[in-house]
Design an enzyme around this catalytic site. Structure first.
Site, PDB file in Angstrom:
ATOM      1  N   ARG A  91      44.965  71.906  18.945  1.00 37.29           N
ATOM      2  CA  ARG A  91      43.709  72.254  19.639  1.00 37.29           C
ATOM      3  C   ARG A  91      43.421  73.748  19.466  1.00 37.29           C
ATOM      4  NH1 ARG A  91      46.277  68.609  22.862  1.00 37.29           N
ATOM      5  NH2 ARG A  91      45.163  66.778  23.654  1.00 37.29           N
ATOM      6  N   ASN A 123      37.386  71.752  23.395  1.00 36.39           N
ATOM      7  CA  ASN A 123      38.764  72.229  23.218  1.00 36.39           C
ATOM      8  C   ASN A 123      38.831  73.558  22.473  1.00 36.39           C
ATOM      9  OD1 ASN A 123      40.835  70.596  24.327  1.00 36.39           O
ATOM     10  ND2 ASN A 123      40.254  68.937  22.927  1.00 36.39           N
ATOM     11  N   ASP A 154      43.694  63.119  30.950  1.00 36.04           N
ATOM     12  CA  ASP A 154      45.156  63.114  31.139  1.00 36.04           C
ATOM     13  C   ASP A 154      45.555  62.184  32.291  1.00 36.04           C
ATOM     14  OD1 ASP A 154      45.489  65.033  29.071  1.00 36.04           O
ATOM     15  OD2 ASP A 154      44.831  66.579  30.469  1.00 36.04           O
ATOM     16  N   HIS A 185      45.537  71.361  29.436  1.00 35.10           N
ATOM     17  CA  HIS A 185      45.184  70.192  28.633  1.00 35.10           C
ATOM     18  C   HIS A 185      45.561  70.416  27.173  1.00 35.10           C
ATOM     19  CE1 HIS A 185      43.194  66.661  27.138  1.00 35.10           C
ATOM     20  NE2 HIS A 185      42.510  67.407  26.287  1.00 35.10           N
TER      21      HIS A 185
HETATM   22  N1  NAI Z   1      38.714  67.816  27.321  1.00 33.51           N
HETATM   23  C1  NAI Z   1      39.211  66.769  26.703  1.00 33.51           C
HETATM   24  O1  NAI Z   1      40.026  66.024  27.280  1.00 33.51           O
HETATM   25  C2  NAI Z   1      38.772  66.429  25.320  1.00 33.51           C
HETATM   26  C3  NAI Z   1      38.052  67.326  24.573  1.00 33.51           C
HETATM   27  N2  NAI Z   1      37.607  67.012  23.323  1.00 33.51           N
HETATM   28  C4  NAI Z   1      36.851  68.038  22.596  1.00 33.51           C
HETATM   29  O2  NAI Z   1      35.449  67.778  22.723  1.00 33.51           O
HETATM   30  C5  NAI Z   1      34.755  68.418  21.635  1.00 33.51           C
HETATM   31  C6  NAI Z   1      33.750  67.448  21.019  1.00 33.51           C
HETATM   32  O3  NAI Z   1      34.422  66.363  20.429  1.00 33.51           O
HETATM   33  P1  NAI Z   1      33.607  65.227  19.626  1.00 33.51           P
HETATM   34  O4  NAI Z   1      32.456  64.781  20.421  1.00 33.51           O
HETATM   35  O5  NAI Z   1      34.598  64.237  19.166  1.00 33.51           O
HETATM   36  O6  NAI Z   1      33.098  66.071  18.368  1.00 33.51           O
HETATM   37  P2  NAI Z   1      31.814  65.755  17.446  1.00 33.51           P
HETATM   38  O7  NAI Z   1      31.918  66.649  16.260  1.00 33.51           O
HETATM   39  O8  NAI Z   1      31.686  64.305  17.224  1.00 33.51           O
HETATM   40  O9  NAI Z   1      30.600  66.218  18.360  1.00 33.51           O
HETATM   41  C7  NAI Z   1      30.380  67.546  18.708  1.00 33.51           C
HETATM   42  C8  NAI Z   1      28.888  67.772  18.762  1.00 33.51           C
HETATM   43  O10 NAI Z   1      28.683  69.133  19.118  1.00 33.51           O
HETATM   44  C9  NAI Z   1      27.552  69.567  18.383  1.00 33.51           C
HETATM   45  N3  NAI Z   1      27.502  71.024  18.325  1.00 33.51           N
HETATM   46  C10 NAI Z   1      28.094  71.876  17.474  1.00 33.51           C
HETATM   47  N4  NAI Z   1      27.729  73.136  17.757  1.00 33.51           N
HETATM   48  C11 NAI Z   1      26.897  73.072  18.812  1.00 33.51           C
HETATM   49  C12 NAI Z   1      26.175  74.032  19.557  1.00 33.51           C
HETATM   50  N5  NAI Z   1      26.226  75.334  19.272  1.00 33.51           N
HETATM   51  N6  NAI Z   1      25.428  73.605  20.585  1.00 33.51           N
HETATM   52  C13 NAI Z   1      25.345  72.291  20.884  1.00 33.51           C
HETATM   53  N7  NAI Z   1      25.982  71.339  20.204  1.00 33.51           N
HETATM   54  C14 NAI Z   1      26.748  71.732  19.182  1.00 33.51           C
HETATM   55  C15 NAI Z   1      27.711  68.925  17.013  1.00 33.51           C
HETATM   56  O11 NAI Z   1      26.495  68.923  16.295  1.00 33.51           O
HETATM   57  C16 NAI Z   1      28.189  67.536  17.403  1.00 33.51           C
HETATM   58  O12 NAI Z   1      27.107  66.645  17.562  1.00 33.51           O
HETATM   59  C17 NAI Z   1      35.854  68.884  20.676  1.00 33.51           C
HETATM   60  O13 NAI Z   1      36.089  70.260  20.831  1.00 33.51           O
HETATM   61  C18 NAI Z   1      37.064  68.083  21.101  1.00 33.51           C
HETATM   62  O14 NAI Z   1      38.270  68.685  20.757  1.00 33.51           O
HETATM   63  C19 NAI Z   1      37.857  65.785  22.779  1.00 33.51           C
HETATM   64  C20 NAI Z   1      38.556  64.847  23.490  1.00 33.51           C
HETATM   65  C21 NAI Z   1      39.126  65.104  24.775  1.00 33.51           C
HETATM   66  O1  OAA Z   2      43.521  65.697  21.030  1.00 32.42           O
HETATM   67  C1  OAA Z   2      42.388  66.188  20.865  1.00 32.42           C
HETATM   68  O2  OAA Z   2      42.114  67.043  20.015  1.00 32.42           O
HETATM   69  C2  OAA Z   2      41.315  65.735  21.790  1.00 32.42           C
HETATM   70  C3  OAA Z   2      41.830  65.795  23.162  1.00 32.42           C
HETATM   71  O3  OAA Z   2      41.823  66.818  23.795  1.00 32.42           O
HETATM   72  C4  OAA Z   2      42.523  64.619  23.681  1.00 32.42           C
HETATM   73  O4  OAA Z   2      42.393  63.511  23.138  1.00 32.42           O
HETATM   74  O5  OAA Z   2      43.223  64.772  24.690  1.00 32.42           O
END
Ligand code: NAI
Ligand code: OAA
Length: 342
Positions: A91, A123, A154, A185
């Site tokens: 991450r 993240n 989590d 996380h």
């Molecule tokens: N907190 C948690 O438990 C988790 C966090 N994540 C994180 O969530 C984030 C998104 O993951 P996904 O949806 O799978 O990625 P994704 O790539 O499918 O979607 C991200 C979206 O953000 C948009 N984006 C990029 N720059 C931007 C900006 N300046 N303003 C607005 N939108 C923008 C992209 O165009 C895309 O549509 C990642 O950083 C990932 O690591 C993922 C899973 C769990």
């Molecule tokens: O693992 C990742 O990069 C996305 C995330 O935070 C999760 O699934 O907990």
């Protein structure tokens, strides 16, 4: 009348999360923002015959009126904007790019809807939440009670994984668990507290089984990244978890209910339980001074009403050891965010 804004709405998390929000009768307005593809997603969602009004906004000019429009009058802003992991990445590898995106977003929130609840999914959460806080501080709009790192996934995983292992049928329903997770996380910063949960969880025997379970919770994100094989990280379970947390914020802000959820926050001394949490973390970890930590908190219409510090007085020796390891890693993650933000 509640307006929710999703930033990163066209992404893997943003799309299913927006769908769930469109189905919530307590949300009157749903604003979707992204730098790509949001017209298609917004048009599609707007055809659903629920009462929630959908607007969609694409990144526009230098002043980004699209972002500003999406945030105008917003009560809750949820942020899955940024890049996800690919196999072989941690991450932390996402930090530079996602920190830049987050600082711009935080600045726009400060200028447009400074009183909104801000739910950060992007993240690495451990470092990105400090980037938000520092940007808000510079703008004079920081409210530590309303800034949340979303760590609900989590807890969701902790519930699912213990249920899978239960030998008695009565204990096999994930919904019968409510496992609190503290720390951060990412990997070893994630500390599920199985020993202090209500309803009571019978710890697995022999103890190595418990170690395996904790490890699975800590590295569940990696399992998904590997299984998707280059197709990104958790999106559907995260959309569910993000919705679950947002729903708790919404319910506690629109009713008199006090709801408890775990979340990663700034331990501001003005919040009841913050000083106690910092002191307990310091004594358990052998001296770590951490200003950010995931804890179960009581949510209210004004945000975090209280941090449930007492949970840390009841954890077992194994969990204390896990917490010590968590704190060491977390200190570095927080510093990374602060250095960028400052
Ligand atoms: N907190 C948690 O438990 C988790 C966090 N994540 C994180 O969530 C984030 C998104 O993951 P996904 O949806 O799978 O990625 P994704 O790539 O499918 O979607 C991200 C979206 O953000 C948009 N984006 C990029 N720059 C931007 C900006 N300046 N303003 C607005 N939108 C923008 C992209 O165009 C895309 O549509 C990642 O950083 C990932 O690591 C993922 C899973 C769990
Ligand atoms: O693992 C990742 O990069 C996305 C995330 O935070 C999760 O699934 O907990």
């Amino acid at each position: 009348m509640v307006k929710v804004t999703v930033l990163g709405a066209a992404g893997g998390i943003g799309q299913p999360l927006s769908l769930m929000l469109k189905l919530n009768p307590y949300i009157s307005d749903l604003a979707l923002y992204d730098v790509v593809n949001v017209y298609g997603i917004g048009t599609d969602l707007s055809h659903i015959d629920t009462d929630t009004r959908v607007t969609y906004h694409l990144k526009s000019d230098a002043g980004d009126t699209g972002l500003v429009e999406s945030l105008k009058g917003s009560d809750i802003v949820v942020i899955p904007a940024g890049v996800p992991r690919k196999p072989g990445m941690t991450r932390d590898d996402l930090f530079q790019i996602n920190a830049g995106i987050s600082a711009d977003i935080a600045s726009a929130i400060s200028d447009t809807c400074p009183d909104a609840f801000v739910l950060v999914i992007t993240n690495p959460v451990n470092s990105i939440v400090p980037v938000f806080a520092e940007t808000f501080k510079k703008k004079g709009t920081f409210n530590p009670r309303k800034l949340f790192g979303v760590t609900t996934l989590d807890s969701v995983r902790s519930n699912s994984f213990i249920a899978e292992l239960a030998s008695h049928e009565a204990d096999q329903a994930p919904t019968s668990y409510n496992i609190r997770v503290v720390g951060g996380h990412a990997g070893e910063t994630i500390v599920p507290l199985y020993s202090v949960c209500a309803p009571h969880v019978y710890l697995l025997e022999p103890p190595e089984k418990m170690d395996e379970l904790v490890h699975k919770v800590q590295y569940a994100g990696d399992l998904v990244v590997k299984a998707k094989n280059g197709g990104g990280s958790a999106t559907l379970s995260m959309a569910y978890a993000g919705y679950k947390f947002l729903h708790a914020v919404l319910a506690s802000s629109t009713t008199e209910q006090s709801i408890i959820e775990s979340t990663y926050i700034y331990l501001d001394d003005s919040i009841p339980g913050a000083k106690e949490t910092k002191a307990l973390v310091k004594s358990i970890s052998g001296g770590a001074s951490l200003d950010y930590f995931a804890m179960p908190v009581v949510l209210s219409k004004d945000g975090v009403k209280e941090i449930k510090s007492d949970i840390l007085t009841r954890i077992n020796d194994k969990e204390k050891e896990l917490l010590r390891i968590s704190c060491r890693k977390l200190a570095g993650n927080i510093k990374t965010g602060l250095n960028f933000g400052q």
